[in-house]
Design a protein around this motif. Sequence first.
Motif, PDB file in Angstrom:
ATOM      1  N   THR A  42      12.605   7.442  -1.874  1.00  0.00           N
ATOM      2  CA  THR A  42      12.701   6.026  -2.260  1.00  0.00           C
ATOM      3  C   THR A  42      11.366   5.519  -2.781  1.00  0.00           C
ATOM      4  OG1 THR A  42      14.416   5.650  -0.625  1.00  0.00           O
ATOM      5  CG2 THR A  42      13.240   3.714  -1.423  1.00  0.00           C
ATOM      6  N   PHE A  43      10.281   5.888  -2.106  1.00  0.00           N
ATOM      7  CA  PHE A  43       8.964   5.377  -2.481  1.00  0.00           C
ATOM      8  C   PHE A  43       8.355   6.111  -3.671  1.00  0.00           C
ATOM      9  CE2 PHE A  43       9.178   3.786   1.880  1.00  0.00           C
ATOM     10  CZ  PHE A  43       8.935   2.466   1.609  1.00  0.00           C
ATOM     11  N   THR A  44       8.648   7.403  -3.814  1.00  0.00           N
ATOM     12  CA  THR A  44       8.010   8.165  -4.888  1.00  0.00           C
ATOM     13  C   THR A  44       8.934   8.394  -6.078  1.00  0.00           C
ATOM     14  OG1 THR A  44       8.673  10.281  -3.934  1.00  0.00           O
ATOM     15  CG2 THR A  44       6.544   9.389  -3.248  1.00  0.00           C
ATOM     16  N   ASN A  57       0.845  -1.190   0.000  1.00  0.00           N
ATOM     17  CA  ASN A  57       0.000   0.000   0.000  1.00  0.00           C
ATOM     18  C   ASN A  57       0.886   1.247   0.000  1.00  0.00           C
ATOM     19  OD1 ASN A  57      -1.858   2.027   0.467  1.00  0.00           O
ATOM     20  ND2 ASN A  57      -3.075   0.804   1.882  1.00  0.00           N
ATOM     21  N   GLN A  58       1.282   1.673  -1.196  1.00  0.00           N
ATOM     22  CA  GLN A  58       2.204   2.796  -1.320  1.00  0.00           C
ATOM     23  C   GLN A  58       1.565   4.109  -0.856  1.00  0.00           C
ATOM     24  OE1 GLN A  58       3.915   3.418  -5.197  1.00  0.00           O
ATOM     25  NE2 GLN A  58       5.329   4.941  -4.453  1.00  0.00           N
ATOM     26  N   GLU A  59       0.287   4.287  -1.099  1.00  0.00           N
ATOM     27  CA  GLU A  59      -0.394   5.526  -0.700  1.00  0.00           C
ATOM     28  C   GLU A  59      -0.338   5.717   0.827  1.00  0.00           C
ATOM     29  OE1 GLU A  59      -4.950   7.070  -0.610  1.00  0.00           O
ATOM     30  OE2 GLU A  59      -4.257   6.219  -2.514  1.00  0.00           O
ATOM     31  N   LYS A  60      -0.654   4.655   1.566  1.00  0.00           N
ATOM     32  CA  LYS A  60      -0.610   4.722   3.030  1.00  0.00           C
ATOM     33  C   LYS A  60       0.829   4.862   3.528  1.00  0.00           C
ATOM     34  CE  LYS A  60      -4.773   3.984   4.853  1.00  0.00           C
ATOM     35  NZ  LYS A  60      -5.345   4.723   5.971  1.00  0.00           N
ATOM     36  N   THR A  61       1.778   4.250   2.821  1.00  0.00           N
ATOM     37  CA  THR A  61       3.186   4.379   3.188  1.00  0.00           C
ATOM     38  C   THR A  61       3.599   5.841   3.146  1.00  0.00           C
ATOM     39  OG1 THR A  61       3.695   2.186   2.310  1.00  0.00           O
ATOM     40  CG2 THR A  61       5.549   3.702   2.571  1.00  0.00           C
ATOM     41  N   ILE A  62       3.288   6.495   2.055  1.00  0.00           N
ATOM     42  CA  ILE A  62       3.645   7.908   1.885  1.00  0.00           C
ATOM     43  C   ILE A  62       2.918   8.771   2.914  1.00  0.00           C
ATOM     44  CG2 ILE A  62       3.461   9.868   0.297  1.00  0.00           C
ATOM     45  CD1 ILE A  62       3.937   7.762  -1.979  1.00  0.00           C
ATOM     46  N   GLU A  63       1.661   8.463   3.164  1.00  0.00           N
ATOM     47  CA  GLU A  63       0.865   9.208   4.149  1.00  0.00           C
ATOM     48  C   GLU A  63       1.498   9.126   5.544  1.00  0.00           C
ATOM     49  OE1 GLU A  63      -3.263   8.142   6.260  1.00  0.00           O
ATOM     50  OE2 GLU A  63      -3.422   8.359   4.085  1.00  0.00           O
ATOM     51  N   GLU A 101      12.707  16.690  13.559  1.00  0.00           N
ATOM     52  CA  GLU A 101      14.094  16.209  13.590  1.00  0.00           C
ATOM     53  C   GLU A 101      14.300  15.019  12.653  1.00  0.00           C
ATOM     54  OE1 GLU A 101      11.899  14.365  17.101  1.00  0.00           O
ATOM     55  OE2 GLU A 101      11.971  16.296  16.133  1.00  0.00           O
ATOM     56  N   SER A 102      13.201  14.426  12.174  1.00  0.00           N
ATOM     57  CA  SER A 102      13.304  13.274  11.278  1.00  0.00           C
ATOM     58  C   SER A 102      13.152  13.650   9.809  1.00  0.00           C
ATOM     59  CB  SER A 102      12.238  12.239  11.643  1.00  0.00           C
ATOM     60  OG  SER A 102      10.949  12.708  11.288  1.00  0.00           O
ATOM     61  N   ILE A 103      13.077  14.928   9.509  1.00  0.00           N
ATOM     62  CA  ILE A 103      12.796  15.378   8.140  1.00  0.00           C
ATOM     63  C   ILE A 103      13.777  14.793   7.128  1.00  0.00           C
ATOM     64  CG2 ILE A 103      12.847  17.404   6.613  1.00  0.00           C
ATOM     65  CD1 ILE A 103      11.376  18.936   8.789  1.00  0.00           C
ATOM     66  N   ALA A 104      15.066  14.856   7.403  1.00  0.00           N
ATOM     67  CA  ALA A 104      16.056  14.375   6.426  1.00  0.00           C
ATOM     68  C   ALA A 104      15.853  12.885   6.129  1.00  0.00           C
ATOM     69  CB  ALA A 104      17.466  14.635   6.934  1.00  0.00           C
ATOM     70  N   PHE A 105      15.658  12.095   7.165  1.00  0.00           N
ATOM     71  CA  PHE A 105      15.483  10.659   6.966  1.00  0.00           C
ATOM     72  C   PHE A 105      14.151  10.354   6.285  1.00  0.00           C
ATOM     73  CE2 PHE A 105      14.618   6.296   8.793  1.00  0.00           C
ATOM     74  CZ  PHE A 105      15.460   5.652   7.906  1.00  0.00           C
TER      75      PHE A 105
END
Length: 121
Positions: A115-117, A87-93, A104-108
């Motif tokens: 990677t996903f998009t 489920n790529q849509e939920k992954t990105i969400e 603080e996690s923005i870069a990662f």
Amino acid sequence: MRSTVLAPCIAIICIFASGCATKPQPLYSWNEYQPQVYEYLKNDGSNAPEDQLLKLEEAQEKVRASGRALPPGFRAHMALLYSKSGNQEKTIEQLTAEKQNFPESIAFMDLLLNTFTGKKN
């Protein structure tokens, strides 16, 4: 003279004592997150992601209902499970939500989103 000095001292002691009596609430509601991550790692991620997702989605609803915050990594772990279930849509969400809630996690998270998009964020 003694009572004028004693009264403020007693008031200050009472204020400090009442402050110590209250137990601070945790910032995050860890709920089912840690056991699910442990289960995932213990089985090398070989369990069906749908089972874990169901438990984490239920935990997420409980946390929202309680008005507390999800801990760091909760949404990222859900994104991992969504990606394993296709489920790529939920992954990105979920990665976007993790990024918004924990700057603080923005870069990662941007690296993972890229990677996903396949796009630069």
